[in-house]
Motif scaffolding. Structure first.
Motif, mmCIF file in Angstrom:
data_model
loop_
_atom_site.group_PDB
_atom_site.id
_atom_site.type_symbol
_atom_site.label_atom_id
_atom_site.label_comp_id
_atom_site.label_asym_id
_atom_site.label_seq_id
_atom_site.Cartn_x
_atom_site.Cartn_y
_atom_site.Cartn_z
ATOM 1 N N TYR A 15 23.106 -60.007 19.061
ATOM 2 C CA TYR A 15 24.424 -59.497 19.447
ATOM 3 C C TYR A 15 25.483 -59.927 18.440
ATOM 4 C CZ TYR A 15 28.459 -58.625 22.527
ATOM 5 O OH TYR A 15 29.640 -58.175 23.069
ATOM 6 N N LEU A 16 25.431 -61.201 18.011
ATOM 7 C CA LEU A 16 26.419 -61.727 17.074
ATOM 8 C C LEU A 16 26.319 -61.035 15.715
ATOM 9 C CD1 LEU A 16 28.645 -63.853 16.683
ATOM 10 C CD2 LEU A 16 26.871 -65.499 16.045
ATOM 11 N N ALA A 17 25.096 -60.788 15.261
ATOM 12 C CA ALA A 17 24.899 -60.213 13.922
ATOM 13 C C ALA A 17 25.203 -58.719 13.868
ATOM 14 C CB ALA A 17 23.461 -60.467 13.467
ATOM 15 N N LEU A 67 18.015 -55.812 9.401
ATOM 16 C CA LEU A 67 18.759 -54.577 9.149
ATOM 17 C C LEU A 67 20.264 -54.711 9.359
ATOM 18 C CD1 LEU A 67 16.314 -52.020 10.814
ATOM 19 C CD2 LEU A 67 16.411 -52.763 8.425
ATOM 20 N N ALA A 68 20.719 -55.917 9.660
ATOM 21 C CA ALA A 68 22.146 -56.110 9.932
ATOM 22 C C ALA A 68 22.948 -56.084 8.631
ATOM 23 C CB ALA A 68 22.369 -57.438 10.651
ATOM 24 N N ILE A 69 24.116 -55.477 8.657
ATOM 25 C CA ILE A 69 25.059 -55.537 7.545
ATOM 26 C C ILE A 69 25.877 -56.823 7.711
ATOM 27 C CG2 ILE A 69 26.962 -54.397 6.364
ATOM 28 C CD1 ILE A 69 24.352 -52.866 6.252
ATOM 29 N N PRO A 70 25.972 -57.655 6.684
ATOM 30 C CA PRO A 70 26.736 -58.905 6.816
ATOM 31 C C PRO A 70 28.143 -58.655 7.339
ATOM 32 C CG PRO A 70 25.514 -58.904 4.761
ATOM 33 C CD PRO A 70 25.357 -57.526 5.341
ATOM 34 N N LYS A 71 28.535 -59.409 8.381
ATOM 35 C CA LYS A 71 29.830 -59.211 9.004
ATOM 36 C C LYS A 71 30.798 -60.354 8.718
ATOM 37 C CE LYS A 71 28.277 -56.354 12.920
ATOM 38 N NZ LYS A 71 29.069 -55.194 12.523
ATOM 39 N N TRP A 72 30.266 -61.550 8.471
ATOM 40 C CA TRP A 72 31.138 -62.700 8.282
ATOM 41 C C TRP A 72 31.560 -62.900 6.835
ATOM 42 C CZ3 TRP A 72 28.965 -67.316 11.620
ATOM 43 C CH2 TRP A 72 28.978 -66.943 12.966
ATOM 44 N N GLY A 198 21.948 -64.058 7.860
ATOM 45 C CA GLY A 198 22.911 -63.032 8.250
ATOM 46 C C GLY A 198 23.836 -62.600 7.133
ATOM 47 N N ASN A 199 24.410 -63.573 6.422
ATOM 48 C CA ASN A 199 25.459 -63.263 5.456
ATOM 49 C C ASN A 199 25.045 -63.432 3.998
ATOM 50 O OD1 ASN A 199 27.528 -62.633 7.419
ATOM 51 N ND2 ASN A 199 27.454 -64.796 7.940
ATOM 52 N N LEU A 200 23.765 -63.745 3.775
ATOM 53 C CA LEU A 200 23.160 -63.689 2.438
ATOM 54 C C LEU A 200 23.752 -64.694 1.458
ATOM 55 C CD1 LEU A 200 22.966 -59.797 2.023
ATOM 56 C CD2 LEU A 200 21.252 -61.325 2.996
ATOM 57 N N HIS A 201 23.923 -65.929 1.914
ATOM 58 C CA HIS A 201 24.374 -66.968 1.005
ATOM 59 C C HIS A 201 23.192 -67.818 0.545
ATOM 60 C CE1 HIS A 201 28.407 -66.148 2.926
ATOM 61 N NE2 HIS A 201 28.586 -65.914 1.639
ATOM 62 N N PHE A 202 23.343 -68.416 -0.631
ATOM 63 C CA PHE A 202 22.207 -68.998 -1.337
ATOM 64 C C PHE A 202 22.085 -70.511 -1.180
ATOM 65 C CE2 PHE A 202 22.551 -64.833 -2.885
ATOM 66 C CZ PHE A 202 21.350 -64.488 -3.473
ATOM 67 N N GLU A 203 22.892 -71.082 -0.294
ATOM 68 C CA GLU A 203 22.804 -72.531 -0.086
ATOM 69 C C GLU A 203 21.462 -72.945 0.485
ATOM 70 O OE1 GLU A 203 26.703 -72.310 -1.497
ATOM 71 O OE2 GLU A 203 25.594 -70.966 -0.188
#
Length: 436
Positions: A15-17, A67-72, A198-203
């Motif tokens: 739901y959040l994503a 399949l979620a598009i990053p929202k944050w 979700g947001n595709l960060h590399f940390e």
């Protein structure tokens, strides 16, 4: 009860994503709080859980977000843009996206124009190191000019990295004789799942490489220890600040293999910046980033207000180098003062250095916490765990049309962090309620 909690967590993440826009702060906050609370409940009930079930549950949640598009975050268009530049044999460090489109109208296409419209930094040279560019290229190569395809490929690569983090944590928990139940605090943490998958960060990949360095050190494979640390710098520059700790740790300070391994990895990671003097624009973007942007800061904001009061204008240009100097002095001091005698103490020092660095920065995006948080799970420190919850208050800014931060929410976030820091570092006689 445990299966029901797991099901509710999976629904909450989905739901959040997929359905909650970042502008709706209170719904985001409520859902995030529910997910964080559910994670803690599972942690306290974890005597009934085997790590295999934890792994499968967290992996299924991550796969449900494919399949979620990053929202944050809106960083992903730049990732895909840079990947396309590399695929076209263009140097992403030589031209800004705006300049490239103006100078290459015949090479442009609808896909690049769409990425340009979505981009948050079209007038800046790329600030992402060459190792990042290699990943961007893989995504661009497989995406075939499709945004969703590029997002999917980036997400798959990051999930593979997360799987590596899980099993390295498992191995190292065993080495340090820590309970594997702590895996829950990372593997089901909403900040980790939302910001990496979700947001595709590399940390997450930075943490993977730092853990690989620790694991190699635990096996006395010193050259690989340096190599993995060097690659973590190539992924994100921040681990470079750990270099004084290797001088204060006897096993690495006296090891030629460590320094050769790290040097080779750093040269392999950054040597590409020597092509056409790419490093000039790369450093220029870093300098602009450090001297212009502000977000979710703590001590910096307090000092900035003093600057407003004394000089009547934003003193970021004067304050940033001062804080950078203080950070460097602090890192050198802690490395000298602590002088770790074993691997556990070295990790504990890394966590302290990350904490000191972040509380002095003018920009603290939530995903910056992840490497230090993962490392902190080997220690008895809980500040980063608390911060992975409290940092959700920073997303209040996205509910404002002008992205203005509300001081009340910043106060709430950093009050929780201050209490956690006091508990960890200034009340040593008291054990944390979360210790197991």
């Amino acid at each position: 009860m445990i299966p029901l909690i797991c099901l509710l967590l999976a629904v909450g993440f989905f739901y959040l994503a997929y359905y909650i826009p970042r502008e709706n702060f209170w719904l985001t906050f409520s859902t995030y709080s529910f997910l964080f609370g559910g994670m803690l409940v599972l942690y306290f009930l974890s005597t009934q859980l085997k790590w295999q079930w934890v792994f499968v549950g967290g992996l299924l949640i991550r796969l449900s977000l494919l399949l979620a598009i990053p929202k944050w975050s809106d960083d992903y268009p730049r990732f895909l843009w840079d990947g396309e530049m590399v695929k076209m044999s263009e140097n992403p460090y030589l031209k800004t996206p705006k300049d490239w489109l103006q100078n290459n109208p015949d090479s442009s296409n609808l896909y690049l124009e769409k990425l340009f419209e979505l981009m948050n930094s079209p007038e800046y040279f790329s600030v992402y190191p060459p190792l990042n560019q290699a990943i961007f290229y893989v995504a661009a190569w497989g995406a075939n000019l499709d945004t969703k395809g590029g997002i999917l490929l980036l997400r798959v690569l990051l999930i593979l990295g997360e799987i590596g983090v899980f099993f390295l944590l498992l191995k190292l928990f065993d080495h340090f004789q820590r309970s594997s139940n702590k895996l829950i605090l990372y593997w089901l943490n909403p900040l980790v799942i939302m910001e990496i998958t979700g947001n595709l960060h590399f940390e997450g990949l930075v943490l993977l490489l730092l853990l690989a360095s620790v694991y190699a050190l635990s096996k006395n494979i010193i050259a690989l220890t340096g190599g993995f640390w060097g690659l973590s710098i190539g992924m994100k520059l921040l681990p470079l600040m750990l270099i004084p700790t290797f001088f204060s740790f006897e096993k690495t300070r006296k090891s030629i293999a460590f320094w050769i391994g790290s040097t080779i990895a750093i040269i392999a990671s950054f040597g590409w910046l020597l092509i056409d003097n790419s490093w000039v624009h790369f450093l220029q973007s870093l300098k602009l980033y450090q001297g212009k942007f502000e977000f979710n800061a703590s001590i910096y904001y307090l000092l900035r207000e003093v600057g407003y009061w004394m000089k009547g204008y934003n003193v970021i240009g004067e304050l940033t180098p001062i804080l950078s100097g203080v950070t460097l002095v602090g890192i050198l001091y802690f490395s000298w003062k602590k002088r770790p005698q074993n691997l556990f103490q070295l990790i504990d020092l890394w966590v302290l250095i990350y904490l000191f660095y972040l509380v002095l920065q003018p920009v603290v995006h939530p995903w910056y916490l992840i490497p230090a948080f993962g490392l902190s799970l080997f220690t008895d420190k809980k500040a980063f765990l608390i911060w992975t919850f409290a940092v959700i208050f920073s997303y209040q800014a996205y509910s404002d049309p002008n992205y203005l931060e509300n001081p009340i929410f910043l106060f709430l976030e950093y009050s929780l962090l201050a209490l956690a820091i006091y508990w960890d570092y200034f009340r040593s006689s008291t054990k944390s309620l979360l210790a197991k």
